[in-house]
Design an enzyme around this catalytic site. Structure first.
Site, PDB file in Angstrom:
ATOM      1  N   SER A 130     -10.015  -0.737   6.675  1.00 21.14           N
ATOM      2  CA  SER A 130      -9.397  -0.588   5.354  1.00 21.14           C
ATOM      3  C   SER A 130      -8.714  -1.805   4.763  1.00 21.14           C
ATOM      4  O   SER A 130      -8.397  -1.800   3.579  1.00 21.14           O
ATOM      5  CB  SER A 130      -8.417   0.576   5.369  1.00 21.14           C
ATOM      6  OG  SER A 130      -9.140   1.764   5.225  1.00 21.14           O
ATOM      7  N   LYS A 166       0.842  -1.203   0.000  1.00 18.78           N
ATOM      8  CA  LYS A 166       0.000   0.000   0.000  1.00 18.78           C
ATOM      9  C   LYS A 166       0.880   1.258   0.000  1.00 18.78           C
ATOM     10  O   LYS A 166       1.924   1.281   0.650  1.00 18.78           O
ATOM     11  CB  LYS A 166      -0.911  -0.026   1.239  1.00 18.78           C
ATOM     12  CG  LYS A 166      -1.982   1.059   1.258  1.00 18.78           C
ATOM     13  CD  LYS A 166      -2.912   0.893   2.459  1.00 18.78           C
ATOM     14  CE  LYS A 166      -4.009   1.924   2.497  1.00 18.78           C
ATOM     15  NZ  LYS A 166      -4.919   1.763   3.641  1.00 18.78           N
ATOM     16  N   SER A 220      -9.836   1.615   2.590  1.00 19.30           N
ATOM     17  CA  SER A 220      -8.978   2.413   1.733  1.00 19.30           C
ATOM     18  C   SER A 220      -7.897   1.620   1.010  1.00 19.30           C
ATOM     19  O   SER A 220      -7.292   2.130   0.073  1.00 19.30           O
ATOM     20  CB  SER A 220      -8.330   3.518   2.566  1.00 19.30           C
ATOM     21  OG  SER A 220      -7.457   2.957   3.532  1.00 19.30           O
TER      22      SER A 220
HETATM   23  N1  GLN Z   1     -13.407   4.121   6.127  1.00 18.31           N
HETATM   24  C1  GLN Z   1     -12.723   4.401   7.352  1.00 18.31           C
HETATM   25  C2  GLN Z   1     -12.236   5.825   7.357  1.00 18.31           C
HETATM   26  O1  GLN Z   1     -12.379   6.472   6.352  1.00 18.31           O
HETATM   27  C3  GLN Z   1     -11.590   3.454   7.571  1.00 18.31           C
HETATM   28  C4  GLN Z   1     -10.391   3.790   6.786  1.00 18.31           C
HETATM   29  C5  GLN Z   1      -9.194   2.980   7.186  1.00 18.31           C
HETATM   30  O2  GLN Z   1      -9.320   1.927   7.803  1.00 18.31           O
HETATM   31  N2  GLN Z   1      -8.024   3.509   6.866  1.00 18.31           N
HETATM   32  O3  GLN Z   1     -11.720   6.301   8.326  1.00 18.31           O
END
Ligand code: GLN
Length: 475
Positions: free
Chosen positions: A168, A69, A144
């Site tokens: 994410s 990532k 994400s």
């Molecule tokens: N969708 C969640 C957020 O926007 C989780 C994102 C993540 O786990 N990085 O915070």
């Protein structure tokens, strides 16, 4: 060879041919890709593979290609968090997990697309444009870590790593039909992970099967003095892999099957629970009464931490910069132009929640709710070995469907964020399909008891076929 293979199969291929040939075949596939899942393809991959061939194939991941990532620091390879503000940034050091992966002989294929600074659920807020779901290119891959899940689903990397602050790793694993683990907080060093909300996030592996998740955990897990929250554990994750759930006590929390859940998702998860029962486990409903407050508390905490963490991106030291007559003008121009809309929204809301007069009302209250959510889990785990829920309430939604409505996007995280608030481990794995779209099953465990959820997930996988299906669109 096609891209879909597990670590064992790739090892056989490497022994038969070479790491160089295997890496070349992945790079070939990536070149033809239509899903926009890589932000950078590493030009050194082939040379590295050749080096591994010359050295003999030593190390648990010798010659195995992996995708990373784009918020995990890789020495000499661009790391941008899919944000314009980090354009051109090339880290001078490796994250702890990258050191570990290199020592194990893994070959970095490249960096994967993500929501900007990991803030999102769909990989649509990337400055590189969205990643497409390999099962249906009109749909999001989840987020994400959408790129990390999509490359595994599309056979553009056999394994990958993402980060999970509020879902994410698990959300894109569910939407793309792969396996993803969010380990217990403190299990994997965050040294070199660019922080979004550091009290919540963990790096986590993604793969096509549970066994590869365990192999990766054995490489990247473990203590590192450079992360003060890193914990000493002796766990050998591979030891957990047995097809045996006899006596396993499963709790099924009613709150995770609430309003808005897709009936096909609900049915698949109940089928899975039924199967566990047939395999020798028992289940009972349980209540986690503070679940409905978790989402609000999560977003206040995550945004508050983000507003502080992202203060460092001001054009002074790295990345994008627009000049101005003094520092203030330079920094505000740089930040206004460098950050996307969602990141700005979160910095503003987080700053507001932390400001004098509101700190107690929002931030402190959210921390208290966090404690209550954690206590719900502590109580449930007095009775049960693990909890089973849908990972996401729906299958992958359409590109553009929720992007204009941040609240609708935040709501999609209801079943994943409580786990990060509590710091417990959780795995998502494929448990069915609806209209050709994968459905994810979430198995939640006790702190530092990855072994139980890996074993449950492995057993489920041994008795089902869902994880063997591949998306025809990218075949
Ligand atoms: N969708 C969640 C957020 O926007 C989780 C994102 C993540 O786990 N990085 O915070």
């Amino acid at each position: 060879m096609t891209g879909w293979a597990n670590i064992l199969q790739i090892k056989e291929k490497i022994a038969e041919r070479s790491a160089e040939e295997v890496t070349a075949s992945y790079l070939e596939r990536i070149k033809k890709s239509r899903i926009n899942a890589y932000t950078t393809v590493w030009e050194g991959a082939i040379d590295k593979a050749r080096e591994i061939d010359e050295q003999g194939h030593n190390g648990p991941l010798a010659g195995i290609p992996i995708a990373i990532k784009d918020n995990i620091s890789t020495k000499g390879i661009s790391t941008t968090c899919s944000s314009k503000i980090l354009q051109g940034y090339v880290p001078p050091y490796d994250a702890h997990i990258i050191e570990r992966l290199k020592d194990a002989g893994a070959i970095i294929l490249g960096k994967t697309n993500m929501d900007e600074f990991a803030m999102g659920t769909s990989t649509e807020s990337s400055c590189y444009g969205p990643t497409l779901n390999p099962w249906d290119m009109e749909r999001v891959p989840g987020g994400s870590s959408g790129g990390s899940a999509a490359v595994v689903a599309a056979g553009e990397a056999p394994i990958s790593v993402g980060s999970d602050t509020g879902g994410s790793v698990r959300c894109p694993a569910a939407f793309c039909g792969v396996v993803g683990l969010k380990p217990t907080y403190g299990t994997i060093s965050r040294y070199g992970l660019i922080s979004y909300a550091n009290s919540l996030e963990q790096i986590g592996p993604l793969a096509t099967c549970v066994s590869d998740i365990a192999t990766l955990m054995d490489v990247i897990g473990g203590h590192d003095a450079r992360d003060s929250t890193s914990i000493k554990t002796e766990t050998v994750y591979k030891d957990a892999l047995a097809d045996d759930v006899s006596g396993l006590k499963i709790g099924v929390p009613a709150e995770y099957f609430g309003a808005g859940i897709d009936p096909a998702v609900e049915n698949s998860v109940w089928d899975a629970i039924q199967l566990f029962e047939e395999m020798g486990a028992s289940w009972e409903q349980v209540s986690l009464p503070h679940t409905s407050y978790a989402l609000a508390a999560y977003y206040i905490i995550a945004m508050s931490e983000a507003s502080s963490n992202l203060a460092r991106f001001d054009g002074t030291r790295y990345g994008y910069r627009n000049e101005g007559e003094n520092w203030h003008v330079m920094a505000s121009r740089t930040r206004a132009e460098g950050f996307g809309a969602e990141v700005k929204r979160r910095i503003l809301l987080g700053t507001y929640a932390l400001s004098a007069g509101y700190h107690d009302k929002y931030y402190l209250k959210a921390l208290k709710v966090r404690t209550l959510v954690k206590q719900d889990f502590d109580l449930a785990f007095k009775e049960f070995d693990c909890l089973i829920t849908p990972t996401m309430p729906t299958p992958a939604f359409k590109l553009g469907e929720k992007v204009e409505d941040p609240l609708a996007l935040y709501l999609a995280d209801v079943n994943t964020v409580p786990i990060n608030l509590a710091g417990v481990p959780s795995i998502s794995l494929p448990c069915g399909f609806t209209d050709g779209l994968p459905i994810g099953l979430q198995i939640i465990g006790k702190h530092f008891d990855e072994a139980t959820i890996l074993k449950a997930a492995y057993s489920f996988e041994q008795n089902t076929e869902h994880h063997t299906r591949r998306p025809a669109e990218v075949a």
